[in-house]
Enzyme design. Structure first.
Site, PDB file in Angstrom:
ATOM      1  CD  GLN A 283       5.620  -5.283  -2.791  1.00 50.98           C
ATOM      2  OE1 GLN A 283       6.686  -5.356  -3.368  1.00 50.98           O
ATOM      3  NE2 GLN A 283       5.199  -4.164  -2.248  1.00 50.98           N
ATOM      4  CG  ASP A 284       0.076  -6.292  -5.446  1.00 53.00           C
ATOM      5  OD1 ASP A 284      -0.511  -6.583  -4.395  1.00 53.00           O
ATOM      6  OD2 ASP A 284      -0.271  -5.392  -6.214  1.00 53.00           O
TER       7      ASP A 284
END
Length: 228
Positions: A63-64
């Protein structure tokens, strides 16, 4: 042949889109104003540098980027040598220990050797401010990585997509499951790993799929470059 296409071939046009140029400009402006952004600029696109489009066998969606010092280097879930292995990756190692005969947990979290074998370790957002999770989530990276997934879907066949957690599963909704092999499980984070990531057997299933297609399976034991 389709698998001779490169990222440059299929992404050159996307990288000229106004939204993408705006994303790069915003990140550059923040760096110039003294904000610490991870990963370092030279590492932002490492997922594409280490795994060419024609070599992609497995896609693992993160995701991040990690937002702590020295962690992120452009490969999802991976950290630089010498940096403590983060909890989600420790849980991935635990699943590997439980399912891959002979796997022993390494003392590092550096996954370049996976990437070199065709595992695209793709975060859906490619930059983050230090200490601020999801701080660049709305900059336009999601649009870019949606395009990346659609291009893999379109130009490759028989790729294994490992979609862990609701974010990755929503992101992967466009994948043609007749053309590719899509495996879903909860995220390996300590918050959710016990809800079905442990025991999902994805690393074994991915290799079984590759072997059925006559392809070399992934050696999931992460090796530091100096060791290989």
């Amino acid at each position: 042949m389709a698998n001779e296409l490169t990222w440059h071939d299929v992404l050159a046009e996307e990288k000229q889109q106004p939204y993408f140029l705006n994303t790069l400009q915003t990140v550059a402006s923040e760096r110039q104003s003294g904000v610490t952004i991870y990963p370092p600029q030279k590492d932002v696109f490492n997922a594409f540098r280490f795994t060419e489009l024609g070599d992609v066998k497995v896609v693992i969606l993160g995701q991040d980027p990690y937002h702590g010092p020295g962690q992120a280097h452009g490969l999802a879930f991976s950290v630089r040598p010498g940096i403590a292995t983060p909890p989600s990756l420790l849980n991935m190692y635990k699943e590997l220990e439980n399912t891959i005969p002979g796997f022993t947990r390494p003392n590092h979290g550096y996954l370049e050797s996976w990437a070199r074998q065709g595992v695209l370790l793709l975060n859906t957002v490619l930059t983050v401010r230090a200490g601020q999770a999801h701080s660049h989530a709305s900059l336009g990276w999601e649009t870019f990585t949606d395009k990346v997934i659609s291009l893999i879907n379109q130009h490759r066949e028989g790729v294994v997509f490992l979609l862990w957690g609701s974010h990755a599963q929503k992101k992967g909704a466009i994948i043609d499951x007749q053309r590719h092999h899509v495996l879903k499980a909860p995220h390996p984070s300590p918050l959710s790993a016990h809800r079905g990531f442990f025991g999902c057997n994805h690393f074994v299933l991915a290799n079984q799929w590759l072997e059925q297609r006559g392809e070399t399976p992934i050696d999931w034991m992460p090796v530091l470059p100096a060791e290989s």
